[in-house]
Design a protein around this motif. Structure first.
Motif, PDB file in Angstrom:
ATOM      1  N   ALA B  63      17.738  -4.530 -14.465  1.00 17.13           N
ATOM      2  CA  ALA B  63      18.398  -3.558 -13.584  1.00 17.13           C
ATOM      3  C   ALA B  63      18.490  -4.162 -12.181  1.00 17.13           C
ATOM      4  O   ALA B  63      17.749  -5.084 -11.855  1.00 17.13           O
ATOM      5  CB  ALA B  63      17.591  -2.265 -13.547  1.00 17.13           C
ATOM      6  N   THR B 107      19.794  -3.097 -18.654  1.00 19.25           N
ATOM      7  CA  THR B 107      18.978  -1.970 -19.075  1.00 19.25           C
ATOM      8  C   THR B 107      18.608  -1.159 -17.840  1.00 19.25           C
ATOM      9  O   THR B 107      18.030  -1.683 -16.897  1.00 19.25           O
ATOM     10  CB  THR B 107      17.701  -2.482 -19.760  1.00 19.25           C
ATOM     11  N   GLY B 108      18.977   0.097 -17.850  1.00 18.03           N
ATOM     12  CA  GLY B 108      18.708   0.931 -16.685  1.00 18.03           C
ATOM     13  C   GLY B 108      19.953   1.191 -15.872  1.00 18.03           C
ATOM     14  O   GLY B 108      19.902   1.824 -14.838  1.00 18.03           O
ATOM     15  N   VAL B 110      23.609   3.069 -15.834  1.00 13.07           N
ATOM     16  CA  VAL B 110      24.372   4.084 -16.583  1.00 13.07           C
ATOM     17  C   VAL B 110      25.761   4.254 -15.978  1.00 13.07           C
ATOM     18  O   VAL B 110      26.052   3.723 -14.933  1.00 13.07           O
ATOM     19  CB  VAL B 110      23.644   5.446 -16.623  1.00 13.07           C
TER      20      VAL B 110
END
Lengths: 100, 110, 137
Positions: B63, B107-108, B110
């Motif tokens: 992230a 990842t993390g 959105v």
């Protein structure tokens, strides 16, 4: 008869049910999360050792490696098979049961 | 979705991230950057290469907060800050750089 | 602007890796929660302790080995991984069987410290009781 089991013995009772109903001389192959049943020092070790007295218990090598289990941690006398060995077991037995 | 370089077709997901990490080569990064009107400099490559190493080690795309901190540790404080990284990658340092590096979406994010 | 609310999140992992998608999904959700700067910790009980087993090698199965991603948890400020001792013991495992996971302590000159904390069932029960949000995988 070949029995395959793919569930962890600590989460599901598939192993217990299979061992209760399998006959002496049957082949039992532990795959996927059931490979944990082949390790020593667990709360199901005795159950598996008792089954090994009259049944052929083996475990799928690639699934052991995936889960980081060294061969040295297995119960004594458990056979390790690769994918080709899995096929051989399937061919050798006229019937296969998959315990889910 | 897909794009083509030198007659070879590369599959991507619907947001343009490369479908297969193993397909990646530096030309792909250049191609994706060009589509965004971005010319890749040494500074861009430093971040892209860092991300590829990070993925190789941890199997995830970090992230943005994690990327910033890790860049700072490896390349120094003057590069480990949002201002520097957003100037290089205005669409978001983690998202855009991960895309050029052939990694999945961080990842993390959105 | 007021400070964003930070809640205490605990992700309880109870499944073995690979056999189902629970563990990889749980890890991903924990990483996402941490990216939103929440106070995140993880607990590993029952078959969940197998997620942390060292030396996982999936090369012969073609499944992605996601165990290296647990090493990134420290970078995401997930620095407390509680492992229930009783669950390890029931599976013939000890702490030595688990990956050496660490984090760098910002408040202690970035000293590298272990993330895995072996706890008893009773201690874990108390920790769970202190959380605001508890999610199971």
């Amino acid at each position: 008869m070949l029995h395959t089991i793919n569930k962890s013995p600590f989460e599901k009772n598939s192993l217990e049910s299979c061992l209760r109903l399998a006959k002496p001389g049957h082949d039992i192959l532990l795959i996927e999360d059931a490979v944990y049943a082949a390790t020593s020092g667990t709360i199901v070790s005795e159950l598996v050792e008792a089954a090994m007295e009259d049944k052929n218990v083996s475990v799928l090598g690639p699934d052991l490696a995936s889960r980081g289990i060294d061969e040295a941690r297995l119960l004594k006398g458990i056979g390790i098979v690769d994918y080709a060995g899995f096929v051989d077991l399937t061919v050798k037995n006229d019937k296969v049961q998959s315990w889910l | 979705m897909s794009f083509e370089i030198n007659g070879k077709t590369y599959e991507t997901d619907e947001e343009g991230y490369l479908a297969d990490l193993a397909d990646w080569n530096p030309e792909i990064a250049g191609h994706m950057a060009k589509e965004d009107d971005c010319d890749l400099s040494e500074n861009h490559w430093e971040v892209i290469n860092f991300l590829r190493e990070y993925y190789d080690q941890y199997q995830i795309a970090p992230a943005v907060r994690v990327l910033t901190k890790a860049i700072g540790k490896k390349l120094g404080k003057d590069k480990g800050n949002s201002k520097y990284l957003y100037e290089l990658f205005p669409y978001g340092p983690a998202k855009q750089a991960c895309k050029y590096a052939g990694l999945p979406k961080p990842t993390g994010c959105v | 602007m007021s400070e964003p609310t930070v809640k205490r999140f605990m992700y309880i992992n109870r499944r073995a890796p690979y056999g189902t998608v629970y563990s990889v999904e749980g890890l991903e959700v924990a990483l996402i929660g941490a990216a939103f700067e929440q106070d995140v910790c993880m607990a590993f009980i029952d078959d969940g302790v197998y997620q942390l087993k060292k030396d996982q090698d999936t090369s012969a199965t073609g499944i992605k080995n996601f165990s290296p991603a647990y090493r990134a948890l420290g970078d995401y400020d997930v620095t407390r991984l509680y492992v229930e001792g009783e669950s390890l013991q029931a599976r013939g495992l000890t702490e030595d069987d688990l990956m050496a996971l660490t984090y760098e302590d910002e408040d202690d000159d970035w000293a590298e410290k272990p993330s895995i904390r072996l706890v008893s069932r009773e201690e874990l029960s108390g920790l769970i009781d202190q959380q605001d949000v508890i999610l199971h995988f």
